[in-house]
Design an enzyme around this catalytic site. Sequence first.
Site, PDB file in Angstrom:
ATOM      1  CE  LYS A  87      -1.891   2.550   3.224  1.00  0.00           C
ATOM      2  NZ  LYS A  87      -1.708   3.843   2.566  1.00  0.00           N
ATOM      3  CD  GLU A 141      13.615   0.084   8.684  1.00  0.00           C
ATOM      4  OE1 GLU A 141      14.099   0.890   9.504  1.00  0.00           O
ATOM      5  OE2 GLU A 141      14.250  -0.874   8.229  1.00  0.00           O
ATOM      6  CB  CYS A 157      13.071   8.317   8.557  1.00  0.00           C
ATOM      7  SG  CYS A 157      14.030   7.365   7.409  1.00  0.00           S
ATOM      8  CD  GLU A 190      10.405  11.763  12.476  1.00  0.00           C
ATOM      9  OE1 GLU A 190       9.314  11.214  12.707  1.00  0.00           O
ATOM     10  OE2 GLU A 190      11.305  11.245  11.804  1.00  0.00           O
TER      11      GLU A 190
HETATM   12  P1  NAD Z   1       2.382   7.685   8.692  1.00  0.00           P
HETATM   13  O1  NAD Z   1       2.780   6.732   9.731  1.00  0.00           O
HETATM   14  O2  NAD Z   1       1.223   8.575   8.931  1.00  0.00           O
HETATM   15  O3  NAD Z   1       2.060   6.936   7.305  1.00  0.00           O
HETATM   16  C1  NAD Z   1       2.920   6.000   6.739  1.00  0.00           C
HETATM   17  C2  NAD Z   1       2.087   4.928   6.048  1.00  0.00           C
HETATM   18  O4  NAD Z   1       1.292   4.271   7.016  1.00  0.00           O
HETATM   19  C3  NAD Z   1       1.119   5.469   4.993  1.00  0.00           C
HETATM   20  O5  NAD Z   1       1.063   4.553   3.915  1.00  0.00           O
HETATM   21  C4  NAD Z   1      -0.207   5.483   5.737  1.00  0.00           C
HETATM   22  O6  NAD Z   1      -1.322   5.363   4.877  1.00  0.00           O
HETATM   23  C5  NAD Z   1      -0.078   4.264   6.621  1.00  0.00           C
HETATM   24  N1  NAD Z   1      -0.914   4.297   7.812  1.00  0.00           N
HETATM   25  C6  NAD Z   1      -1.285   5.379   8.540  1.00  0.00           C
HETATM   26  N2  NAD Z   1      -2.087   5.000   9.567  1.00  0.00           N
HETATM   27  C7  NAD Z   1      -2.224   3.658   9.485  1.00  0.00           C
HETATM   28  C8  NAD Z   1      -2.903   2.676  10.264  1.00  0.00           C
HETATM   29  N3  NAD Z   1      -3.637   3.025  11.325  1.00  0.00           N
HETATM   30  N4  NAD Z   1      -2.807   1.390   9.906  1.00  0.00           N
HETATM   31  C9  NAD Z   1      -2.057   1.011   8.853  1.00  0.00           C
HETATM   32  N5  NAD Z   1      -1.405   1.901   8.063  1.00  0.00           N
HETATM   33  C10 NAD Z   1      -1.467   3.205   8.384  1.00  0.00           C
HETATM   34  O7  NAD Z   1       3.692   8.484   8.393  1.00  0.00           O
HETATM   35  P2  NAD Z   1       3.856   9.782   7.527  1.00  0.00           P
HETATM   36  O8  NAD Z   1       3.628  10.948   8.400  1.00  0.00           O
HETATM   37  O9  NAD Z   1       3.086   9.689   6.270  1.00  0.00           O
HETATM   38  O10 NAD Z   1       5.410   9.638   7.159  1.00  0.00           O
HETATM   39  C11 NAD Z   1       6.367  10.286   7.857  1.00  0.00           C
HETATM   40  C12 NAD Z   1       6.951   9.431   8.960  1.00  0.00           C
HETATM   41  O11 NAD Z   1       7.560   8.267   8.419  1.00  0.00           O
HETATM   42  C13 NAD Z   1       8.038  10.123   9.732  1.00  0.00           C
HETATM   43  O12 NAD Z   1       7.828   9.962  11.101  1.00  0.00           O
HETATM   44  C14 NAD Z   1       9.317   9.410   9.334  1.00  0.00           C
HETATM   45  O13 NAD Z   1      10.317   9.392  10.272  1.00  0.00           O
HETATM   46  C15 NAD Z   1       8.830   8.061   9.004  1.00  0.00           C
HETATM   47  N6  NAD Z   1       9.714   7.421   8.034  1.00  0.00           N
HETATM   48  C16 NAD Z   1      10.562   6.448   8.489  1.00  0.00           C
HETATM   49  C17 NAD Z   1      11.456   5.824   7.617  1.00  0.00           C
HETATM   50  C18 NAD Z   1      12.376   4.742   8.127  1.00  0.00           C
HETATM   51  O14 NAD Z   1      12.879   3.983   7.334  1.00  0.00           O
HETATM   52  N7  NAD Z   1      12.617   4.624   9.403  1.00  0.00           N
HETATM   53  C19 NAD Z   1      11.483   6.177   6.281  1.00  0.00           C
HETATM   54  C20 NAD Z   1      10.611   7.174   5.846  1.00  0.00           C
HETATM   55  C21 NAD Z   1       9.712   7.784   6.739  1.00  0.00           C
END
Ligand code: NAD
Length: 505
Positions: A193, A268, A302, A405
């Site tokens: 997804k 991650e 991230c 963050e």
């Molecule tokens: P997010 O957690 O809101 O969303 C990430 C993904 O999770 C999206 O596809 C979203 O649709 C899905 N999602 C959201 N709620 C969900 C739920 N309840 N159940 C299942 N899936 C769900 O994150 P974001 O704000 O879109 O992205 C930024 C964050 O991602 C930052 O905190 C960043 O640090 C982190 N990030 C981490 C890495 C890593 O490798 N550690 C890499 C990139 C981004």
Amino acid sequence: MSNLDLFLNLTAPNGRQYTQPTGLFINDEFVKSKSGQTIASIDPATTREIASVYAAGAEDVDNAVKAAKAALNDPSWKLLPATDRGILMGRLADLIEKNKELLATIDAWDNGKPYHVALSEDLVEAITTFRYYSGWADKTFGQTISTTPKKFAYTIRQPIGVVGQIIPWNYPLSMAAWKLGPALVCGNTVVIKAAEQTPLSILVLATLIKEAGFPKGVVNIINGYGCEAGAALVQHPLVDKVAFTGSTATGREIMKMAAGSLKNITLETGGKSPLIVFNDTDMEQAVKWSHFGIMSNQGQICTATSRIFVQKDVYETFVEQFTSAVKSTSKIGDQWDESTFQGPQVTRAQYDRVLEYIRLGISEGATVVSGGGPHPPNSNGEAGYYISPTVFTNVTDSMRIYREEIFGPVVVIMPFETEEEAIKRANNTTFGLGAAVFTKDLERAHRVAAEIESGMVWINSSQDCDPGVPFGGVKQSGIGRELGEAGLEAYSQVKAVHVNLGSKL
Ligand code: NAD
């Protein structure tokens, strides 16, 4: 409700014309969502809609998972020699390379990152990741273990099964490659997804997966909202493993949901990575890398090195040089200008969130030495989600801008006196993703690298990443590793077979 066409003819702002699929890619076909629900993708430089795509509901997720489950046991995938899995993946890497300008155009448009960055960084990372894992396909073996003279055991490395993968928006295609590469070479089938903020390029990737010749149902690609499609995927009883990249808060929810059926998980999540500059460092290099480490990709990384600690006697010099690097290097503009370093933030929500943190930092009493608010409209005079790269000093370790963050072009710079103090303060966080240390003293560099609580450390650099090197976090930055040989562990399981060679024991 919507009755969108499954394919749209689009022209990007750089003049590139292409056909954008809009459907859910299930069992090798693009289909509409059962409810007709859609997601609109916005160009963050102009705030205008690019296109809408179908968004999966629980019923669509169920169809995608069932397609993946059927493919898992289909001889065309299950009995495919491992070498042939590698060949398929190599073909996919070639097709992405052939279409890299198109894919970079879509990600620049949809995400806001400069086109030249999407092309030279994101696409290169996606291609090299698929190539790297194509080589691993036929090189994952079990072991033979001698036990007694009449018995021995061997192990077989087998796929985990149906994998549900959830990715974020900051590197849409390379995040897809990190997930798909190791999962597929290990023989799993996948439902992936994409993030609702960047739904477009992955659907073009789906057409390339089909063209490469993966058997139907092996890769299913859906768009959809996290709380609906994401949650349905994580909780689906036929999903054996969940691999997630995103925020720590969502990671926590996913862990809870996956507990229902004790699913294998890889997470991650977020970070607040430290970068330590000692007084013997090559200052020019330290400034260059620390600027890149927080301000590249609009600060939406991230592993962004967002807390900079500088030894007291070189602190003033560093702040002065860092601030002047921000002013001279962080050229802000739209995605299509070759000289743009920083584009708009990905969405209105992220833009508002980052500005809120800047206001919070000011109200907490930190000093803004550069930036501190929105950036004026882009060169066309249009609105866009632009933020001035912001540098805070006079920050204490209890401030929220130090602890949380921000995920934007905002950095805090603090002085320290001793190595012990720097390590202690660097580790004073719930996160543990990346860390950087700048020094010419080899012994100190390795000593500090060992002491910092993080999954990765860069010595005299920041943000290096290679498909062959493991990536992941400690503490609340994640569970498990991606990339490298370690990435294969996440997608395979070991079965032990005991063999009895004699009957007289
Ligand atoms: P997010 O957690 O809101 O969303 C990430 C993904 O999770 C999206 O596809 C979203 O649709 C899905 N999602 C959201 N709620 C969900 C739920 N309840 N159940 C299942 N899936 C769900 O994150 P974001 O704000 O879109 O992205 C930024 C964050 O991602 C930052 O905190 C960043 O640090 C982190 N990030 C981490 C890495 C890593 O490798 N550690 C890499 C990139 C981004």
